[in-house]
Write an enzyme that holds these catalytic residues in place. Sequence first.
Site, PDB file in Angstrom:
ATOM      1  N   CYS A  99      -4.066   8.100  10.536  1.00 11.93           N
ATOM      2  CA  CYS A  99      -2.935   7.923   9.628  1.00 11.93           C
ATOM      3  C   CYS A  99      -4.335   6.704   8.892  1.00 11.93           C
ATOM      4  O   CYS A  99      -4.435   5.670  10.283  1.00 11.93           O
ATOM      5  CB  CYS A  99      -2.349   7.454  10.198  1.00 11.93           C
ATOM      6  N   CYS A 113      10.127  -2.294   6.328  1.00  5.22           N
ATOM      7  CA  CYS A 113       9.109  -2.159   6.351  1.00  5.22           C
ATOM      8  C   CYS A 113       8.493  -3.354   7.086  1.00  5.22           C
ATOM      9  O   CYS A 113       7.736  -4.246   6.283  1.00  5.22           O
ATOM     10  CB  CYS A 113       8.327  -1.564   5.735  1.00  5.22           C
ATOM     11  N   GLY A 152      -0.146  -0.369   2.875  1.00  5.52           N
ATOM     12  CA  GLY A 152       0.046  -0.626   2.425  1.00  5.52           C
ATOM     13  C   GLY A 152       0.354   0.125   1.534  1.00  5.52           C
ATOM     14  O   GLY A 152       0.905   1.363   1.747  1.00  5.52           O
ATOM     15  N   GLU A 153       0.011   0.299  -0.529  1.00  2.00           N
ATOM     16  CA  GLU A 153       0.582   1.171  -1.348  1.00  2.00           C
ATOM     17  C   GLU A 153      -0.281   2.055  -1.569  1.00  2.00           C
ATOM     18  O   GLU A 153      -1.404   1.909  -2.289  1.00  2.00           O
ATOM     19  CB  GLU A 153       1.313   0.597  -1.920  1.00  2.00           C
ATOM     20  N   SER A 184       0.581   9.254   1.118  1.00  2.00           N
ATOM     21  CA  SER A 184       2.246   8.957   0.791  1.00  2.00           C
ATOM     22  C   SER A 184       2.785   7.297  -0.155  1.00  2.00           C
ATOM     23  O   SER A 184       1.865   6.563  -0.312  1.00  2.00           O
ATOM     24  CB  SER A 184       2.267   8.445   1.910  1.00  2.00           C
ATOM     25  N   SER A 207       8.018   7.952   0.020  1.00  2.00           N
ATOM     26  CA  SER A 207       8.941   7.456   0.701  1.00  2.00           C
ATOM     27  C   SER A 207      10.596   7.006  -0.011  1.00  2.00           C
ATOM     28  O   SER A 207      10.660   6.401  -1.622  1.00  2.00           O
ATOM     29  CB  SER A 207       8.755   5.606   1.145  1.00  2.00           C
ATOM     30  N   LEU A 208      11.400   8.681  -0.319  1.00  2.00           N
ATOM     31  CA  LEU A 208      12.800   8.123  -0.990  1.00  2.00           C
ATOM     32  C   LEU A 208      13.317   6.910  -0.089  1.00  2.00           C
ATOM     33  O   LEU A 208      14.645   6.052  -0.976  1.00  2.00           O
ATOM     34  CB  LEU A 208      13.375   9.333  -0.946  1.00  2.00           C
ATOM     35  N   CYS A 326       5.209   4.417  11.889  1.00  2.00           N
ATOM     36  CA  CYS A 326       5.459   4.382  10.062  1.00  2.00           C
ATOM     37  C   CYS A 326       6.733   3.465  10.159  1.00  2.00           C
ATOM     38  O   CYS A 326       7.550   3.283  10.408  1.00  2.00           O
ATOM     39  CB  CYS A 326       6.747   5.430   9.673  1.00  2.00           C
TER      40      CYS A 326
END
Length: 336
Positions: A99, A113, A152-153, A184, A207-208, A326
Amino acid sequence: MKTCLYTLSIEELMQSLHFEKKFQARIVRDNLVKGITDFSKMTSLSKKDRERLNYDALTTKVVSKEESESAIKLAIELQDGLVIECVRLSDGKDRYTACLSSQVGCAMGCAFCKTGTMGLKRNLDAGEIIEQFVHLTQLGENISHIVFMGMGEPLNNFGPLMEAVTVLHNPEMFDISYRKITISTSGYVPGIIKLRELGFPIKLAVSLVTANDEKRSRLMRINNAYPLSQLKKALLSFQHHENKRITLEYCMLKDYNISKEDAEELKKFVAGLDALINLIPWNPIEGMRFKTPSDEEIREFTSNLKSLGINYSLRRSKGRDISGACGQLATKINKD
């Protein structure tokens, strides 16, 4: 500043390490891929070269390590003193997943988060992403899968991310199949479109959290820019092009997104999509207002999903006890 050798071609390795022959650079590359980064231990090199290159090839270093039964978390210091985290996960069947983080911190600011509380320090370059994988392989097990679900995104750092993915996939390097790599995203629509256009058969996870626009905007600022209608349009386009199932990450929050009405809204959103709902009970984070649903509440929600014909799986997060699950990644030892 040291240069990451993993991002260099054979010709660039020759130049960087002052070799005269390509085979010397290939020896170094083969050792680097095996996780041997200390030149003195590259026994296939001549003694003269080993003595000349008397240092560790990595540009980053592990500054802490935490272990649980199913996960190992590393804190890695970058050359500028900033620190990121990555995790090696085990499924108990000799399958190991890396990950990886794509940024130092995160600009998305999702309310549930911990990484979002750091803000965004900066993007990682391709070498800093790759070296996380190397540090994790040095723990001693063969890693077969990669998920970009760390700090991060990922799709907001698209260029370096794809450069790293290309190296990790390269059969002459780490040879990780695209189909074993998952990216993700919090729902960054421009990035989803770019990923579709690139055409790599990489898995996509989104991520909904909720299929209600008002609720999602309160939890995830990105929903103000790219609401659910735009997100679904992008996902349909991605799926039409890639013909792959999409994973929708659904972080379950007590008294917020696990009612019968939430299940019904979720059914409307997934209509037309080949999607798996990955249910994740919220991982506790000190100082945040949310709570993890009880087992009974989770059973009731999954019963509603099942009655509506929604395809789901229930995931118990690995690494929760070392803050490696997560939403739990964040570092306190970054320089301001």
